[in-house]
Design a protein around this motif. Structure first.
Motif, short mmCIF file in Angstrom:
data_model
loop_
_atom_site.label_atom_id
_atom_site.label_comp_id
_atom_site.label_asym_id
_atom_site.label_seq_id
_atom_site.Cartn_x
_atom_site.Cartn_y
_atom_site.Cartn_z
N GLU A 283 0.67 -1.02 -0.17
CA GLU A 283 0.11 -0.12 -0.16
C GLU A 283 1.02 1.09 0.16
O GLU A 283 0.72 1.87 -0.89
CB GLU A 283 -0.86 0.29 1.41
N LYS A 284 1.85 1.24 1.05
CA LYS A 284 3.21 2.28 1.37
C LYS A 284 3.48 2.64 -0.81
O LYS A 284 3.74 3.55 -0.91
CB LYS A 284 3.83 2.42 2.02
N ALA A 285 3.97 1.58 -1.68
CA ALA A 285 4.39 1.88 -2.73
C ALA A 285 3.28 2.08 -3.36
O ALA A 285 3.77 3.34 -4.38
CB ALA A 285 4.99 0.86 -2.97
N ALA A 286 2.40 1.52 -3.68
CA ALA A 286 1.18 2.17 -4.47
C ALA A 286 1.42 3.00 -4.51
O ALA A 286 1.10 4.72 -5.48
CB ALA A 286 -0.28 1.01 -4.34
N LYS A 287 1.51 3.98 -3.04
CA LYS A 287 0.49 5.56 -3.26
C LYS A 287 1.99 6.32 -3.69
O LYS A 287 1.34 7.42 -3.86
CB LYS A 287 0.11 5.63 -1.45
N HIS A 288 2.46 5.93 -2.98
CA HIS A 288 4.30 6.77 -3.52
C HIS A 288 4.02 6.67 -5.10
O HIS A 288 4.36 8.09 -5.11
CB HIS A 288 5.72 5.99 -2.89
N VAL A 289 3.78 5.60 -5.66
CA VAL A 289 4.25 5.74 -7.22
C VAL A 289 2.56 6.57 -7.85
O VAL A 289 2.42 7.60 -8.68
CB VAL A 289 3.44 4.44 -7.87
N GLN A 290 1.04 6.39 -6.94
CA GLN A 290 0.42 7.35 -7.89
C GLN A 290 0.50 8.92 -7.32
O GLN A 290 0.17 9.57 -8.33
CB GLN A 290 -0.56 7.18 -6.71
N LYS A 291 1.35 8.87 -6.59
CA LYS A 291 1.25 10.56 -6.30
C LYS A 291 2.53 11.10 -6.44
O LYS A 291 2.41 12.51 -7.55
CB LYS A 291 2.29 11.01 -4.44
N SER A 292 3.70 10.17 -7.25
CA SER A 292 4.71 10.46 -8.58
C SER A 292 4.34 11.48 -9.80
O SER A 292 4.51 11.89 -10.50
CB SER A 292 5.64 9.76 -8.55
#
Length: 107
Positions: free
Chosen positions: A7-16
């Motif tokens: 979930e943390k990685a997905a949120k970071h990618v989506q934000k980027s």
């Protein structure tokens, strides 16, 4: 065969991707490099390559070329903060050895 994001990685990618203003996902692969033989590579994807394998995890599309997939199949990508450092961490079940600096691996 599959890849996944925490979930943390997905949120970071989506934000980027949102900050970047374009892109349809993240390409993950490997290249020959480093002291152990292979290194991970990542880049944002604006257009699908006809040879890409496409996976979706946590609402993020992940693109992988067939040659890389055999080395990273089953990998979970996490985004971690360790002290002052933060970044992606590959939890790859295929890795047999990693170099001391953590930048390369072999299978």
């Amino acid at each position: 065969m599959a890849l996944s994001l925490t979930e943390k990685a997905a949120k970071h990618v989506q934000k980027s991707l949102l900050n970047r203003g374009k892109g349809i996902g993240l390409r993950i692969g490997v290249k020959t490099s480093g002291c152990s033989g292979m290194a991970y590579v990542m880049e944002f994807v604006d257009e699908i390559d006809e040879n890409d394998q496409v996976f979706e995890s946590q609402g993020v599309k992940l693109f992988v070329d067939p040659k890389s997939l055999i080395y990273i199949d089953g990998t979970e990508l996490d985004y971690v903060r360790e002290g002052l450092n933060e970044g992606f961490k590959f939890n790859n079940p295929n890795v047999k050895n990693e170099c001391g600096c953590g930048e390369s691996f072999n299978v």
